[in-house]
Design a protein around this motif. Sequence first.
Motif, mmCIF file in Angstrom:
data_model
loop_
_atom_site.group_PDB
_atom_site.id
_atom_site.type_symbol
_atom_site.label_atom_id
_atom_site.label_comp_id
_atom_site.label_asym_id
_atom_site.label_seq_id
_atom_site.Cartn_x
_atom_site.Cartn_y
_atom_site.Cartn_z
ATOM 1 N N PHE A 378 0.838 -1.200 0.000
ATOM 2 C CA PHE A 378 0.000 0.000 0.000
ATOM 3 C C PHE A 378 0.873 1.251 0.000
ATOM 4 O O PHE A 378 0.646 2.183 -0.790
ATOM 5 C CB PHE A 378 -0.914 0.005 1.225
ATOM 6 C CG PHE A 378 -1.631 1.306 1.447
ATOM 7 C CD1 PHE A 378 -2.747 1.635 0.711
ATOM 8 C CD2 PHE A 378 -1.166 2.219 2.400
ATOM 9 C CE1 PHE A 378 -3.412 2.845 0.907
ATOM 10 C CE2 PHE A 378 -1.818 3.426 2.612
ATOM 11 C CZ PHE A 378 -2.940 3.739 1.857
ATOM 12 N N THR A 379 1.861 1.274 0.863
ATOM 13 C CA THR A 379 2.736 2.440 0.970
ATOM 14 C C THR A 379 3.468 2.706 -0.342
ATOM 15 O O THR A 379 3.581 3.853 -0.799
ATOM 16 C CB THR A 379 3.743 2.247 2.114
ATOM 17 O OG1 THR A 379 3.030 2.089 3.353
ATOM 18 C CG2 THR A 379 4.685 3.435 2.232
ATOM 19 N N THR A 380 3.951 1.641 -0.964
ATOM 20 C CA THR A 380 4.643 1.795 -2.245
ATOM 21 C C THR A 380 3.720 2.394 -3.299
ATOM 22 O O THR A 380 4.098 3.335 -4.019
ATOM 23 C CB THR A 380 5.176 0.436 -2.731
ATOM 24 O OG1 THR A 380 6.144 -0.046 -1.800
ATOM 25 C CG2 THR A 380 5.813 0.563 -4.104
ATOM 26 N N ALA A 381 2.493 1.877 -3.396
ATOM 27 C CA ALA A 381 1.563 2.369 -4.406
ATOM 28 C C ALA A 381 1.165 3.817 -4.145
ATOM 29 O O ALA A 381 1.073 4.629 -5.082
ATOM 30 C CB ALA A 381 0.322 1.479 -4.450
ATOM 31 N N ILE A 382 0.924 4.155 -2.892
ATOM 32 C CA ILE A 382 0.572 5.540 -2.554
ATOM 33 C C ILE A 382 1.732 6.471 -2.866
ATOM 34 O O ILE A 382 1.538 7.587 -3.390
ATOM 35 C CB ILE A 382 0.157 5.642 -1.076
ATOM 36 C CG1 ILE A 382 -1.242 5.062 -0.865
ATOM 37 C CG2 ILE A 382 0.202 7.095 -0.591
ATOM 38 C CD1 ILE A 382 -2.361 5.808 -1.571
ATOM 39 N N ASN A 383 2.938 6.033 -2.587
ATOM 40 C CA ASN A 383 4.087 6.898 -2.869
ATOM 41 C C ASN A 383 4.382 6.998 -4.363
ATOM 42 O O ASN A 383 4.927 8.011 -4.820
ATOM 43 C CB ASN A 383 5.308 6.422 -2.092
ATOM 44 C CG ASN A 383 5.225 6.814 -0.624
ATOM 45 O OD1 ASN A 383 4.604 7.826 -0.277
ATOM 46 N ND2 ASN A 383 5.825 6.025 0.254
ATOM 47 N N ASN A 384 4.026 5.979 -5.133
ATOM 48 C CA ASN A 384 4.118 6.111 -6.590
ATOM 49 C C ASN A 384 3.156 7.199 -7.085
ATOM 50 O O ASN A 384 3.481 7.952 -8.005
ATOM 51 C CB ASN A 384 3.783 4.780 -7.255
ATOM 52 C CG ASN A 384 4.885 3.753 -7.090
ATOM 53 O OD1 ASN A 384 6.039 4.100 -6.830
ATOM 54 N ND2 ASN A 384 4.544 2.475 -7.237
ATOM 55 N N LEU A 385 1.986 7.265 -6.473
ATOM 56 C CA LEU A 385 1.037 8.334 -6.787
ATOM 57 C C LEU A 385 1.595 9.687 -6.374
ATOM 58 O O LEU A 385 1.576 10.652 -7.158
ATOM 59 C CB LEU A 385 -0.286 8.062 -6.079
ATOM 60 C CG LEU A 385 -1.313 9.194 -6.035
ATOM 61 C CD1 LEU A 385 -1.785 9.549 -7.443
ATOM 62 C CD2 LEU A 385 -2.501 8.805 -5.165
ATOM 63 N N ARG A 386 2.100 9.772 -5.176
ATOM 64 C CA ARG A 386 2.601 11.047 -4.657
ATOM 65 C C ARG A 386 3.819 11.538 -5.430
ATOM 66 O O ARG A 386 4.060 12.746 -5.536
ATOM 67 C CB ARG A 386 2.918 10.913 -3.160
ATOM 68 C CG ARG A 386 1.671 10.648 -2.317
ATOM 69 C CD ARG A 386 2.025 10.400 -0.843
ATOM 70 N NE ARG A 386 2.595 11.573 -0.191
ATOM 71 C CZ ARG A 386 1.885 12.602 0.261
ATOM 72 N NH1 ARG A 386 0.566 12.614 0.122
ATOM 73 N NH2 ARG A 386 2.491 13.628 0.830
ATOM 74 N N LEU A 388 4.174 11.646 -8.480
ATOM 75 C CA LEU A 388 3.772 12.405 -9.665
ATOM 76 C C LEU A 388 3.868 13.903 -9.423
ATOM 77 O O LEU A 388 4.009 14.677 -10.378
ATOM 78 C CB LEU A 388 2.344 12.032 -10.068
ATOM 79 C CG LEU A 388 2.129 10.580 -10.506
ATOM 80 C CD1 LEU A 388 0.649 10.322 -10.773
ATOM 81 C CD2 LEU A 388 2.968 10.252 -11.739
ATOM 82 N N ASN A 389 3.781 14.316 -8.157
ATOM 83 C CA ASN A 389 3.946 15.725 -7.799
ATOM 84 C C ASN A 389 5.148 15.961 -6.903
ATOM 85 O O ASN A 389 5.256 17.014 -6.277
ATOM 86 C CB ASN A 389 2.689 16.248 -7.104
ATOM 87 C CG ASN A 389 1.492 16.321 -8.019
ATOM 88 O OD1 ASN A 389 0.539 15.566 -7.876
ATOM 89 N ND2 ASN A 389 1.542 17.222 -8.997
ATOM 90 N N SER A 390 6.036 14.981 -6.832
ATOM 91 C CA SER A 390 7.242 15.080 -5.989
ATOM 92 C C SER A 390 6.897 15.418 -4.544
ATOM 93 O O SER A 390 7.599 16.195 -3.880
ATOM 94 C CB SER A 390 8.207 16.129 -6.564
ATOM 95 O OG SER A 390 8.578 15.794 -7.887
ATOM 96 N N LEU A 391 5.818 14.821 -4.031
ATOM 97 C CA LEU A 391 5.398 15.065 -2.653
ATOM 98 C C LEU A 391 6.212 14.239 -1.667
ATOM 99 O O LEU A 391 6.756 13.186 -2.017
ATOM 100 C CB LEU A 391 3.912 14.726 -2.492
ATOM 101 C CG LEU A 391 2.927 15.632 -3.217
ATOM 102 C CD1 LEU A 391 1.513 15.088 -3.098
ATOM 103 C CD2 LEU A 391 2.992 17.054 -2.664
ATOM 104 N N THR A 392 6.281 14.714 -0.443
ATOM 105 C CA THR A 392 6.951 13.977 0.622
ATOM 106 C C THR A 392 6.345 12.586 0.723
ATOM 107 O O THR A 392 5.127 12.431 0.783
ATOM 108 C CB THR A 392 6.777 14.704 1.964
ATOM 109 O OG1 THR A 392 7.300 16.030 1.842
ATOM 110 C CG2 THR A 392 7.484 13.958 3.086
ATOM 111 N N PRO A 393 7.172 11.540 0.749
ATOM 112 C CA PRO A 393 6.618 10.182 0.804
ATOM 113 C C PRO A 393 5.802 9.941 2.068
ATOM 114 O O PRO A 393 6.089 10.496 3.137
ATOM 115 C CB PRO A 393 7.868 9.296 0.777
ATOM 116 C CG PRO A 393 8.923 10.137 0.130
ATOM 117 C CD PRO A 393 8.642 11.540 0.581
ATOM 118 N N TYR A 394 4.801 9.116 1.921
ATOM 119 C CA TYR A 394 3.983 8.666 3.055
ATOM 120 C C TYR A 394 4.747 7.570 3.790
ATOM 121 O O TYR A 394 5.325 6.675 3.171
ATOM 122 C CB TYR A 394 2.656 8.126 2.522
ATOM 123 C CG TYR A 394 1.826 7.368 3.524
ATOM 124 C CD1 TYR A 394 1.206 8.018 4.584
ATOM 125 C CD2 TYR A 394 1.658 5.992 3.402
ATOM 126 C CE1 TYR A 394 0.424 7.317 5.495
ATOM 127 C CE2 TYR A 394 0.870 5.277 4.309
ATOM 128 C CZ TYR A 394 0.266 5.949 5.354
ATOM 129 O OH TYR A 394 -0.504 5.255 6.253
#
Length: 467
Positions: A378-386, A388-394
């Motif tokens: 889950f964390t990997t998939a959410i961070n792949n989404l994030r 896209l905007n170079s957001l701080t990883p979850y």
Amino acid sequence: MNTGSAASLARGFLGATGRRLAVLLLVGMPACSGLLDVKNPNNVNESDLNNPASAASQANGTLSSLARAWGIVQTPYAVATDELTWIGSRDAWQTLDQGTISEPTNEFVDAAFPFVGEARWYADATIKRLAGFAARGVLPDTTDLTRTYLYGALAYIMVGDFFNNFPIGSDKTNIAPPLGPANMGQVFDTAVAYATRGIALAQATGDKDNELALTAARAVAKYQKAVWALFPHPAIAGPPPAAPLINDAGATADANAALALAAGLGVPDWKYRFAYSVNTVTTDIGFEVNQRLEMRIGAVYVYPDCTVSGCTTGGKTVAVDSIKLKDPVTNAPDPDFTAVLAEFLGNTNHGPLTMLSAREMHLIVAEAALAAGNNPGFTTAINNLRALNSLTPYSGTPAPLAMLQYERQANLFLQGRRLLDLHRFGVRADLWAPTSEAVLKPGVLFPITITELLANPYCVANPTSCE
């Protein structure tokens, strides 16, 4: 049963953010030999549709109908969620705002219904004709059938996501019973079938753009059918689903395949969007929010606060930089939501609307992992989404379920997903009345509306079958 015909032209192109589809109407000069001898150049005899040379125009007309329906039905849908809030003068908007969703006489749901029906009917009719051309070896361009399969899949997904019953079998003067609430899952099966046929054509011709869109559409169809199946049909009073997360192997496989195709095409933040313009098709949702000022962006998303339907105790004017919805990791507005909001508010009734996206594919993959108890996945998939905007990883905070709900809320804004998310996660829209059906009956959707109930002879003769 709205079963008219269209002669419209639309072509898509790959832009910086993905697939944008411009919906262009065929226009021409009328020919007339006398004052009363006026012919509409856009009228096409049905017999002319059997000419293979018309295949491209028929496919374009199907796209035009779908884009128009999407821009209309989104308005009552978003008002029925927390995405839009009524601030105007029409009481039927307030009824939706407060959570009355299945009223067949609501004028705005009723106004949208024929356009959704038209889009579905056009898609079926055009697929049948173009597939016939292909079978006889006279279809000029296979791409026209490929993309019409896509439009058909999207039309059927739209029907299943928004309505609790629908008249699929009725056609012109032939009447048939609607599917019935318990059978509405079949529309997603049709969407899957159409997408699968389109994928086969796209792969055979090396059409990666349409293969991507069709694969994403099939992922969504499978996923949304699983969401639909969480609820009883028709909706009844009761609690939200005890296990609201979706882990559909087919949807996840298609979502991953779509992401791989997007990466291969160099568009990791791919979006399938309808683009509208003053010279083509416009959007009702843009008109109602930006021009008529009948509603505003919901107070869950932006300031100023609005505590009652109509916002009589709060502000009615929303500025683009007034975002309330904050990323739980960065405590800053989500960049994609910010961009979507600015584009929507800045384009009156011509702003583009998204129907599919790589972001939704990441969310499908993430949710499947979470449902399976695979928090690292889950964390990997959410961070792949994030990413896209170079957001701080979850990294685990907030809790995964809360993070999933936030990312869906922020990344799927005005994309027709919010209502069932509210229902399945047990979240009450901010202005739903405590005793409304939206609160008491999770899974409630729009009904067959009064125009169809009065015009369809089967519904007139069998009214309970059309509820």
